[in-house]
Every structure is written in C-alpha cells, then in structure tokens.
Scaffold this motif. Sequence first.
Motif, mmCIF file in Angstrom:
data_model
loop_
_atom_site.group_PDB
_atom_site.id
_atom_site.type_symbol
_atom_site.label_atom_id
_atom_site.label_comp_id
_atom_site.label_asym_id
_atom_site.label_seq_id
_atom_site.Cartn_x
_atom_site.Cartn_y
_atom_site.Cartn_z
ATOM 1 N N GLU A 49 56.120 90.551 72.693
ATOM 2 C CA GLU A 49 56.808 91.668 72.034
ATOM 3 C C GLU A 49 58.164 91.203 71.520
ATOM 4 O O GLU A 49 59.002 90.710 72.282
ATOM 5 N N GLN A 50 58.369 91.337 70.239
ATOM 6 C CA GLN A 50 59.618 90.945 69.604
ATOM 7 C C GLN A 50 60.061 92.040 68.638
ATOM 8 O O GLN A 50 59.236 92.815 68.148
ATOM 9 N N TYR A 51 61.349 92.057 68.368
ATOM 10 C CA TYR A 51 61.855 93.010 67.384
ATOM 11 C C TYR A 51 61.348 92.602 66.008
ATOM 12 O O TYR A 51 61.309 91.425 65.658
ATOM 13 N N TRP A 52 60.941 93.579 65.225
ATOM 14 C CA TRP A 52 60.473 93.292 63.868
ATOM 15 C C TRP A 52 60.932 94.406 62.935
ATOM 16 O O TRP A 52 61.240 95.513 63.369
ATOM 17 N N GLU A 53 60.987 94.091 61.674
ATOM 18 C CA GLU A 53 61.355 95.076 60.668
ATOM 19 C C GLU A 53 60.649 94.726 59.364
ATOM 20 O O GLU A 53 60.133 93.610 59.198
ATOM 21 N N VAL A 54 60.604 95.675 58.474
ATOM 22 C CA VAL A 54 60.007 95.448 57.156
ATOM 23 C C VAL A 54 61.102 95.527 56.102
ATOM 24 O O VAL A 54 62.092 96.247 56.265
ATOM 25 N N ARG A 55 60.926 94.772 55.034
ATOM 26 C CA ARG A 55 61.930 94.718 53.991
ATOM 27 C C ARG A 55 61.272 94.873 52.626
ATOM 28 O O ARG A 55 60.098 94.529 52.431
ATOM 29 N N VAL A 56 62.056 95.391 51.693
ATOM 30 C CA VAL A 56 61.597 95.520 50.308
ATOM 31 C C VAL A 56 62.617 94.852 49.395
ATOM 32 O O VAL A 56 63.775 94.653 49.774
ATOM 33 N N SER A 57 62.185 94.506 48.193
ATOM 34 C CA SER A 57 63.059 93.827 47.240
ATOM 35 C C SER A 57 63.043 94.549 45.897
ATOM 36 O O SER A 57 62.054 95.207 45.544
ATOM 37 N N ASN A 58 64.134 94.413 45.171
ATOM 38 C CA ASN A 58 64.200 94.968 43.819
ATOM 39 C C ASN A 58 63.292 94.182 42.882
ATOM 40 O O ASN A 58 63.008 93.000 43.115
ATOM 41 N N VAL A 59 62.838 94.832 41.828
ATOM 42 C CA VAL A 59 62.015 94.159 40.827
ATOM 43 C C VAL A 59 62.583 94.429 39.443
ATOM 44 O O VAL A 59 63.313 95.411 39.226
ATOM 45 N N TYR A 60 62.254 93.566 38.510
ATOM 46 C CA TYR A 60 62.670 93.719 37.121
ATOM 47 C C TYR A 60 61.424 93.922 36.264
ATOM 48 O O TYR A 60 60.414 93.242 36.447
ATOM 49 N N ALA A 61 61.474 94.857 35.347
ATOM 50 C CA ALA A 61 60.323 95.148 34.507
ATOM 51 C C ALA A 61 60.785 95.661 33.153
ATOM 52 O O ALA A 61 61.843 96.281 33.038
ATOM 53 N N GLN A 62 59.989 95.387 32.143
ATOM 54 C CA GLN A 62 60.282 95.886 30.808
ATOM 55 C C GLN A 62 59.711 97.282 30.648
ATOM 56 O O GLN A 62 58.675 97.617 31.227
ATOM 57 N N GLU A 63 60.391 98.108 29.891
ATOM 58 C CA GLU A 63 59.933 99.467 29.653
ATOM 59 C C GLU A 63 58.535 99.447 29.048
ATOM 60 O O GLU A 63 58.220 98.647 28.166
ATOM 61 N N GLY A 64 57.668 100.322 29.573
ATOM 62 C CA GLY A 64 56.298 100.401 29.093
ATOM 63 C C GLY A 64 55.348 99.484 29.820
ATOM 64 O O GLY A 64 54.124 99.613 29.685
ATOM 65 N N ASN A 65 55.900 98.537 30.615
ATOM 66 C CA ASN A 65 55.064 97.616 31.366
ATOM 67 C C ASN A 65 54.845 98.126 32.786
ATOM 68 O O ASN A 65 55.081 99.298 33.083
ATOM 69 N N MET A 66 54.441 97.251 33.673
ATOM 70 C CA MET A 66 54.071 97.603 35.045
ATOM 71 C C MET A 66 55.003 96.930 36.038
ATOM 72 O O MET A 66 55.433 95.804 35.835
#
Length: 263
Positions: A49-66
């Motif tokens: 058993e260890q401490y854990w966490e989840v992380r998210v990152s910013n993304v770059y995208a062009q308008e109209g794309n995905m």
Amino acid sequence: VMSNGTLVFLPFGVDGFRASIHAATYHCRASSSAGTTLTRDLHVRAVVEQYWEVRVSNVYAQEGNMAVLSCTVPSYVKDFVTITSWTQGHVNYYPQQHADGRVQMVSSGQLVIKSIQTGDSQLRFRCRAVHTLSGETRESQDHARIYITESRVSVAPSIPETEAVVTVPRGASATLLCPATAHPPPTITWYRSHMRGVGGGGSMVLYNGGGSVGGRLLVAGPVLTIMQVDDQDSATYTCVANNTHGTSSRKMELQVMSALSVR
C-alpha cells in the motif's frame, strides 16, 4: 504452513517485502500411498500500500479539430487503478457505449472533445480513478485546459503516433481514436481490413460519416466505437484524414481476447 496444508502469508510492512516470498510462484504437493500430484502454478503478488494520485495535463488543439485528455497514473499502481469518470464543473462524463456527443469519455479512459470551439479554452477538466483492491477513489488535484491555437495558413492533415495494438476482452467495448489535426479541419474516413483467417481476409470495408453501422459499430468522425466485440472484430483498422491540402493515415490493430475452447 498450517496443519491442514494451508499456506498463510503473515502481514508485513513495506520494509518486510521480499520478492522471493511475496512475488513468487508456488506449488502444493499432495502424496498418499497411491502416488503424488502437484497443483498448477499459483502466482502470488503482494501489493504494498502506497500513496498514489492521478494527474492531468493541458493540451493544445486547433479550432475545429479534436482534443484528447489523458489521466496519468503512477506505474506502481497502474495495474490496479481504473479511470472511472471525468468532471467539468458540475458535469460528469462516464464511459457510455452509445455516447456520441461532442464531449465524451471513451472506454480507454480518455476524454475526447471533438470540433474544438473558442469557448472550450474556458473549460476545466479533472479525472477520477478508483483502486480496485482498496476501493480508494482519487480525483486529480490539478485540472486540464485546452489551449486553442490559431492557424492562419492551410495545413495538410497529420496524425500523431497512437497505440498501434489495442487489446480488448471479448464482450467489452473497443474505442479507436484518430486525433488528426489540419487546417481546414480534416474529414475522417475509416477502413477495415480483415485479418488473415478471420472473415475471409483481405477485403476492405469503408466506414465514414457518422451514426451506427451494423448495430454494434458507432462512427463519430475521429472516434470509432465497436460495442460488444467478438472474434470477428479482430482486424486492422485504418483512419484516413484528408482536406484540400493533403492526406494522412494511421493503422491500428484490434485484438479480441476470448476464452480458449478445444474440440
């Protein structure tokens, strides 16, 4: 070892972990006057058993794309953590088989935002995950944003490296992504080539546009979802992105894992 033959592993702390004991393969041998037999391999894997966490990152995208948002889990708990949902303010996104909205969570745990709009830069997203052994739930402390880039010149489509092989158990849903970028936004077309020995092999079937195809197949532009996959769905799928300035393609192999049967 108990008097009845049961093997018991005593509680231990982090410092007491021994790979030769807690990450090993065991057999039980039973003997009588009639002979001796061995059990099959029994694999023991103790999870510290260890401490854990989840992380998210910013993304770059062009308008109209995905844009595709991913939730990162530490490698030492990755096998035991499942991404359960994404949140944006008071809105929750869960993986749904028939979800074909502009924002949807796919079966792989990622959050997909199609046809990026200027207002999407104001949104903040977090992901949630659960530890399947302990039941602990974590939400990312940070949030992910979408930074929209403007392109004043026309650009031919490009598709970043994606997972080349997607393995899904029989009966589950499979999601294939085609995160192409271009200006103007590209048109996505999906092809399927049967694997050798499955469904005749070699033939090409075209999927494009949107909506349901054949009841189990849902095409929503850059997202291809196959519901309740079966052995016949094992194939190589190709997404082709094109606009007035060029074409790009990417192949993905779908492997369906099913129970072994022998006759």
